[in-house]
Design an enzyme around this catalytic site. Structure first.
Site, PDB file in Angstrom:
ATOM      1  N   ALA A 192     -18.766  -5.132  -9.055  1.00 55.01           N
ATOM      2  CA  ALA A 192     -19.861  -4.788  -8.140  1.00 55.01           C
ATOM      3  C   ALA A 192     -19.455  -5.071  -6.698  1.00 55.01           C
ATOM      4  O   ALA A 192     -20.309  -5.306  -5.845  1.00 55.01           O
ATOM      5  CB  ALA A 192     -21.121  -5.569  -8.517  1.00 55.01           C
ATOM      6  N   GLY A 193     -18.153  -5.055  -6.439  1.00 49.75           N
ATOM      7  CA  GLY A 193     -17.664  -5.270  -5.073  1.00 49.75           C
ATOM      8  C   GLY A 193     -17.527  -3.946  -4.338  1.00 49.75           C
ATOM      9  O   GLY A 193     -18.165  -2.944  -4.691  1.00 49.75           O
ATOM     10  N   GLY A 194     -16.686  -3.941  -3.313  1.00 48.90           N
ATOM     11  CA  GLY A 194     -16.541  -2.759  -2.477  1.00 48.90           C
ATOM     12  C   GLY A 194     -16.074  -1.537  -3.246  1.00 48.90           C
ATOM     13  O   GLY A 194     -16.553  -0.423  -3.007  1.00 48.90           O
ATOM     14  N   ALA A 195     -15.152  -1.722  -4.177  1.00 50.76           N
ATOM     15  CA  ALA A 195     -14.629  -0.579  -4.929  1.00 50.76           C
ATOM     16  C   ALA A 195     -15.722   0.025  -5.814  1.00 50.76           C
ATOM     17  O   ALA A 195     -15.898   1.247  -5.869  1.00 50.76           O
ATOM     18  CB  ALA A 195     -13.437  -1.015  -5.773  1.00 50.76           C
ATOM     19  N   LYS A 202     -13.711  -3.448   3.087  1.00 52.83           N
ATOM     20  CA  LYS A 202     -14.556  -2.245   3.099  1.00 52.83           C
ATOM     21  C   LYS A 202     -16.010  -2.522   3.484  1.00 52.83           C
ATOM     22  O   LYS A 202     -16.660  -1.677   4.100  1.00 52.83           O
ATOM     23  CB  LYS A 202     -14.519  -1.559   1.731  1.00 52.83           C
ATOM     24  CG  LYS A 202     -13.162  -0.951   1.413  1.00 52.83           C
ATOM     25  CD  LYS A 202     -13.162  -0.280   0.053  1.00 52.83           C
ATOM     26  CE  LYS A 202     -11.758   0.173  -0.298  1.00 52.83           C
ATOM     27  NZ  LYS A 202     -11.687   0.920  -1.550  1.00 52.83           N
ATOM     28  N   SER A 233       0.828  -1.209   0.000  1.00 49.82           N
ATOM     29  CA  SER A 233       0.000   0.000   0.000  1.00 49.82           C
ATOM     30  C   SER A 233       0.863   1.260   0.000  1.00 49.82           C
ATOM     31  O   SER A 233       1.856   1.356   0.724  1.00 49.82           O
ATOM     32  CB  SER A 233      -0.902   0.011   1.235  1.00 49.82           C
ATOM     33  OG  SER A 233      -1.533   1.274   1.345  1.00 49.82           O
ATOM     34  N   LEU A 234       0.452   2.235  -0.817  1.00 51.39           N
ATOM     35  CA  LEU A 234       1.157   3.519  -0.856  1.00 51.39           C
ATOM     36  C   LEU A 234       0.628   4.480   0.201  1.00 51.39           C
ATOM     37  O   LEU A 234       1.174   5.571   0.387  1.00 51.39           O
ATOM     38  CB  LEU A 234       0.992   4.146  -2.239  1.00 51.39           C
ATOM     39  CG  LEU A 234       1.671   3.419  -3.399  1.00 51.39           C
ATOM     40  CD1 LEU A 234       1.291   4.061  -4.729  1.00 51.39           C
ATOM     41  CD2 LEU A 234       3.187   3.422  -3.221  1.00 51.39           C
ATOM     42  N   SER A 235      -0.445   4.102   0.904  1.00 51.23           N
ATOM     43  CA  SER A 235      -1.083   5.029   1.836  1.00 51.23           C
ATOM     44  C   SER A 235      -0.146   5.537   2.931  1.00 51.23           C
ATOM     45  O   SER A 235      -0.170   6.740   3.238  1.00 51.23           O
ATOM     46  CB  SER A 235      -2.337   4.397   2.442  1.00 51.23           C
ATOM     47  OG  SER A 235      -3.314   4.237   1.438  1.00 51.23           O
ATOM     48  N   ASP A 284     -13.752   7.315  -1.434  1.00 52.54           N
ATOM     49  CA  ASP A 284     -13.324   6.808  -2.741  1.00 52.54           C
ATOM     50  C   ASP A 284     -14.013   7.540  -3.892  1.00 52.54           C
ATOM     51  O   ASP A 284     -13.373   7.910  -4.881  1.00 52.54           O
ATOM     52  CB  ASP A 284     -13.642   5.314  -2.858  1.00 52.54           C
ATOM     53  CG  ASP A 284     -12.657   4.448  -2.098  1.00 52.54           C
ATOM     54  OD1 ASP A 284     -11.517   4.889  -1.867  1.00 52.54           O
ATOM     55  OD2 ASP A 284     -13.036   3.310  -1.740  1.00 52.54           O
TER      56      ASP A 284
HETATM   57  P1  ATR Z   1     -13.180  -4.697  -4.127  1.00 48.11           P
HETATM   58  O1  ATR Z   1     -13.279  -4.118  -2.767  1.00 48.11           O
HETATM   59  O2  ATR Z   1     -11.867  -4.488  -4.803  1.00 48.11           O
HETATM   60  O3  ATR Z   1     -14.314  -4.314  -5.004  1.00 48.11           O
HETATM   61  P2  ATR Z   1     -14.401  -7.271  -3.935  1.00 48.11           P
HETATM   62  O4  ATR Z   1     -15.539  -6.744  -3.117  1.00 48.11           O
HETATM   63  O5  ATR Z   1     -13.831  -8.603  -3.602  1.00 48.11           O
HETATM   64  O6  ATR Z   1     -13.187  -6.283  -3.884  1.00 48.11           O
HETATM   65  O7  ATR Z   1     -14.859  -7.237  -5.465  1.00 48.11           O
HETATM   66  C1  ATR Z   1     -13.990  -7.650  -6.471  1.00 48.11           C
HETATM   67  C2  ATR Z   1     -14.662  -7.367  -7.809  1.00 48.11           C
HETATM   68  O8  ATR Z   1     -13.809  -7.778  -8.868  1.00 48.11           O
HETATM   69  C3  ATR Z   1     -15.955  -8.121  -7.988  1.00 48.11           C
HETATM   70  O9  ATR Z   1     -16.810  -7.364  -8.796  1.00 48.11           O
HETATM   71  C4  ATR Z   1     -15.472  -9.374  -8.699  1.00 48.11           C
HETATM   72  O10 ATR Z   1     -16.462 -10.070  -9.417  1.00 48.11           O
HETATM   73  P3  ATR Z   1     -17.387 -11.167  -8.639  1.00 48.11           P
HETATM   74  O11 ATR Z   1     -18.394 -10.379  -7.881  1.00 48.11           O
HETATM   75  O12 ATR Z   1     -17.949 -11.971  -9.737  1.00 48.11           O
HETATM   76  O13 ATR Z   1     -16.441 -11.947  -7.750  1.00 48.11           O
HETATM   77  C5  ATR Z   1     -14.472  -8.784  -9.638  1.00 48.11           C
HETATM   78  N1  ATR Z   1     -13.486  -9.750 -10.137  1.00 48.11           N
HETATM   79  C6  ATR Z   1     -12.477 -10.287  -9.436  1.00 48.11           C
HETATM   80  N2  ATR Z   1     -11.746 -11.109 -10.224  1.00 48.11           N
HETATM   81  C7  ATR Z   1     -12.326 -11.069 -11.455  1.00 48.11           C
HETATM   82  C8  ATR Z   1     -12.041 -11.680 -12.705  1.00 48.11           C
HETATM   83  N3  ATR Z   1     -11.009 -12.521 -12.862  1.00 48.11           N
HETATM   84  N4  ATR Z   1     -12.846 -11.405 -13.763  1.00 48.11           N
HETATM   85  C9  ATR Z   1     -13.881 -10.551 -13.615  1.00 48.11           C
HETATM   86  N5  ATR Z   1     -14.209  -9.955 -12.465  1.00 48.11           N
HETATM   87  C10 ATR Z   1     -13.438 -10.195 -11.393  1.00 48.11           C
END
Ligand code: ATR
Length: 281
Positions: free
Chosen positions: A128-131, A66, A15-17, A102
């Protein structure tokens, strides 16, 4: 007891934080004690309690924590509530107050640093994850037109679209539908697919039009495949997540210390150190 700050994540060693907050501290004359703490999701609640007991006054939270951080907060800001994810924790007496910087960090980087006008942009959000949850509300507030949410796991795209509560503007779609979606003015990669993911292979060039901006929330190695795709597909602007990282850090810093640092010098320094990174055209 002196005040401590930290970034929690897993992994977090790269992490660069800590470097960014140290630089902000030097610039503003505030003594900042900020370190990186690697903690697995199952141990995060305990680690955070220990941190508070030892003078922890504020923390950043990065992946994959997150969404858990959101659950651990006693109260959250409106923007964190809309995101359902917390990247900034502020100790308030015996409680954790949660914020999400963010989205505002991304929008500030794109508009102020890269000079992009986001208004009326037809936008594709990958992930659609945390980011993704963190940035989606801010993109809507910045005036994009429609937001298409596409995720490997379709149910999570549906859930994010539902949570955003604007069915007229926000549309979940399947990865397999990408070819039928036409051109976008803004494409945001909020997945953690990174190096080994193969996400770029699933993205048709037909997504890209004359003025498309492509943005990866990742930076460094993890951003290489998507940014390479964006360049090959002819995107007008290609931006990685380094600027957003610095901007969200500045917003967190302001919440903790009451002073907004200048981000340009820190951004320039980080950009120079990592010549691999690509910047906007
Ligand atoms: P973050 O906080 O970085 O969003 P996360 O909540 O684990 O971490 O979400 C990761 C995201 O990257 C999700 O949208 C994930 O898709 P899934 O919901 O299907 O798991 C996506 N992701 C991770 N690896 C992937 C891959 N190889 N191809 C496509 N989507 C990927």
């Amino acid at each position: 007891m002196s005040k401590h700050y930290a970034v929690f994540g897993h992994p977090v060693a790269h992490s660069l934080s800590p470097r960014i907050h140290a630089a902000f501290g030097r610039q503003t004359g505030i003594a900042v004690d900020y370190r990186a703490v690697d903690v697995e999701p199952g141990h995060f609640a305990q680690a955070l309690a220990d941190f508070a007991a030892h003078g922890g006054a504020g923390a950043n939270v990065t992946l994959p924590l997150k969404l858990i951080a959101f659950e651990l907060c006693d109260d959250v800001t409106e923007r964190a509530r809309r995101a359902g994810a917390v990247n900034t924790l502020i100790r308030n007496g015996d409680a954790w107050h949660g914020d999400n910087t963010d989205g505002v960090g991304l929008v500030r980087d794109l508009t102020a640093r890269h000079g992009l006008d986001l208004r009326a942009r037809r936008t594709l959000l990958l992930g659609a994850g945390g980011a993704a949850r963190g940035v989606a509300p801010a993109l809507l507030d910045a005036g994009i037109s429609e937001l298409y949410v596409v995720n490997r796991t379709a149910a999570r795209a549906d859930a994010l679209a539902d949570a955003l509560g604007e069915p007229g503007r926000v549309h979940p779609r399947y990865l397999d539908d990408l070819r039928a979606l036409g051109e976008f003015d803004l494409i945001v990669n909020a997945t953690s697919a990174g190096r080994e993911g193969g996400l770029a292979a699933a993205l048709p060039h037909s997504l890209v039009g004359r003025r498309t901006a492509a943005v990866d929330l990742n930076y460094g190695e993890a951003a290489i495949p998507f940014l390479a795709w964006a360049r090959a597909a002819g995107c007008h602007d290609v931006v990685d997540g380094l600027g957003m990282l610095v901007e969200q850090a500045a917003e967190s810093f302001a919440r903790w210390h009451g002073v907004r640092p200048d981000t340009d010098a820190v951004y320039a320094e980080l950009r120079e150190r990592d010549a691999v990174l690509v910047t906007a055209d």
